[in-house]
Enzyme design. Sequence first.
Site, mmCIF file in Angstrom:
data_model
loop_
_atom_site.group_PDB
_atom_site.id
_atom_site.type_symbol
_atom_site.label_atom_id
_atom_site.label_comp_id
_atom_site.label_asym_id
_atom_site.label_seq_id
_atom_site.Cartn_x
_atom_site.Cartn_y
_atom_site.Cartn_z
ATOM 1 N N GLU A 31 -9.806 4.030 3.521
ATOM 2 C CA GLU A 31 -10.773 3.159 3.413
ATOM 3 C C GLU A 31 -10.733 1.976 3.626
ATOM 4 O O GLU A 31 -9.635 1.837 4.465
ATOM 5 C CB GLU A 31 -10.160 3.132 1.548
ATOM 6 C CG GLU A 31 -10.760 2.440 0.705
ATOM 7 C CD GLU A 31 -9.976 2.815 -0.915
ATOM 8 O OE1 GLU A 31 -8.446 2.568 -0.627
ATOM 9 O OE2 GLU A 31 -10.509 2.856 -1.482
ATOM 10 N N HIS A 33 -9.742 -1.757 3.543
ATOM 11 C CA HIS A 33 -8.550 -2.784 2.601
ATOM 12 C C HIS A 33 -9.197 -4.024 3.877
ATOM 13 O O HIS A 33 -8.068 -4.566 4.378
ATOM 14 C CB HIS A 33 -7.295 -2.247 3.688
ATOM 15 C CG HIS A 33 -6.998 -1.347 2.902
ATOM 16 N ND1 HIS A 33 -7.353 0.690 3.036
ATOM 17 C CD2 HIS A 33 -6.050 -1.578 1.630
ATOM 18 C CE1 HIS A 33 -7.187 0.647 1.958
ATOM 19 N NE2 HIS A 33 -6.183 -0.129 1.605
ATOM 20 N N ASP A 42 -3.756 2.917 3.310
ATOM 21 C CA ASP A 42 -3.288 3.756 1.712
ATOM 22 C C ASP A 42 -1.933 5.254 3.113
ATOM 23 O O ASP A 42 -0.678 5.389 2.751
ATOM 24 C CB ASP A 42 -4.190 4.746 1.199
ATOM 25 C CG ASP A 42 -4.707 4.066 0.574
ATOM 26 O OD1 ASP A 42 -4.465 2.067 -0.059
ATOM 27 O OD2 ASP A 42 -5.293 3.424 -0.317
ATOM 28 N N HIS A 122 -3.423 6.130 -3.407
ATOM 29 C CA HIS A 122 -4.614 5.611 -3.503
ATOM 30 C C HIS A 122 -4.816 6.109 -4.679
ATOM 31 O O HIS A 122 -4.910 7.152 -5.979
ATOM 32 C CB HIS A 122 -5.114 6.461 -2.361
ATOM 33 C CG HIS A 122 -6.946 6.085 -2.650
ATOM 34 N ND1 HIS A 122 -7.470 5.078 -2.147
ATOM 35 C CD2 HIS A 122 -7.836 6.913 -2.914
ATOM 36 C CE1 HIS A 122 -8.917 5.324 -2.399
ATOM 37 N NE2 HIS A 122 -9.026 6.932 -3.088
ATOM 38 N N GLU A 124 -7.595 6.323 -7.114
ATOM 39 C CA GLU A 124 -7.825 7.524 -6.894
ATOM 40 C C GLU A 124 -8.104 9.134 -7.200
ATOM 41 O O GLU A 124 -8.199 10.071 -7.666
ATOM 42 C CB GLU A 124 -9.238 7.045 -6.278
ATOM 43 C CG GLU A 124 -10.193 5.938 -6.585
ATOM 44 C CD GLU A 124 -9.421 4.484 -5.450
ATOM 45 O OE1 GLU A 124 -8.405 4.605 -5.167
ATOM 46 O OE2 GLU A 124 -10.442 3.840 -5.180
ATOM 47 N N HIS A 174 -6.027 -4.746 -4.544
ATOM 48 C CA HIS A 174 -6.143 -4.197 -2.921
ATOM 49 C C HIS A 174 -6.509 -5.227 -2.197
ATOM 50 O O HIS A 174 -7.222 -5.874 -2.018
ATOM 51 C CB HIS A 174 -7.885 -3.141 -3.483
ATOM 52 C CG HIS A 174 -8.297 -2.380 -2.370
ATOM 53 N ND1 HIS A 174 -7.637 -1.391 -2.238
ATOM 54 C CD2 HIS A 174 -9.461 -3.255 -1.325
ATOM 55 C CE1 HIS A 174 -8.546 -0.748 -0.826
ATOM 56 N NE2 HIS A 174 -9.274 -1.642 -0.387
ATOM 57 N N GLU A 179 -0.592 -4.649 -0.758
ATOM 58 C CA GLU A 179 -0.625 -3.878 0.509
ATOM 59 C C GLU A 179 -0.335 -4.804 2.127
ATOM 60 O O GLU A 179 0.497 -4.430 2.551
ATOM 61 C CB GLU A 179 -1.532 -3.511 0.893
ATOM 62 C CG GLU A 179 -2.091 -2.523 -1.106
ATOM 63 C CD GLU A 179 -3.109 -1.790 -0.961
ATOM 64 O OE1 GLU A 179 -3.302 -0.523 -0.903
ATOM 65 O OE2 GLU A 179 -4.602 -2.227 -0.625
HETATM 66 MN MN MN Z 1 -6.794 2.888 -1.598
#
Ligand code: MN
Length: 254
Positions: A31, A33, A42, A122, A124, A174, A179
Amino acid sequence: MSHLMAEMPWTQYRRRIDAGAVVLLPLGSVEQHGPHLPLGTDHLLATAVSADAARMLAGRGRDAMVAPALAYGYKSQPHMGGGQAFPGTTSLDAMTLIGQVRDILRELHRHGCRRIVVVNSHCENQAFAWEGIDLARREHPQLRVMRLEYWDFTAPSTLDAVFPDGFPGWALEHAAVVETSLMLHYHPALVDMAALPDEPAAAFPVWDLCPQPDGLVPSQGVLSPARGADAAKGARIAADCVAGIVDAVLRDLR
Ligand code: MN
């Protein structure tokens, strides 16, 4: 001694499973970032936190091994990962993810493993990971599985120190301070601090629209500013998360 399943021969793996080792399964995503962090952020972070937790568990008398991460995750949601529009964001349908989690848990059970920790990175993935766990347990009720998001172990005092102006919340984090700091701690060579975007935090409505409207997500994919991220903050957050996971396993995954 390595705690990474991918780095050991089957003979060592079998010996450790037979002796009751816990297996940690990192769940991630591929994904975007932002322009400063890699697509694998992630799953790289889930694996790094899991490896530290496995080392600490072994030091406290509970052997643990880290299975290779499930590197792909469920579809990125605009308000927590920027959505599916970015090149590089490479996601699974829910049924695929559920099946992957179920299959790996079934295989670990076949090896003799009875205690598994699913370390998710993650948002989701959450419900679909649970579904895969539930389906595996329907066939193998002896399995005991702990499921968690690693960041939930960050202490309030750490959040206060990292965010003196207020914590924006985990979804808006995010590719932001947490992160980026964790990547500076675990994988500094993969972070390009010169590429940090200057966009303001995203402002999302409380509803979703499908298809996702143009302009909803900040163009660089970072949902709140990452300025102020550094390796020391990453080390502090990581220490909370690793210690929290270890304590949870020792207390609740008998
Ligand atoms: Mn993610």
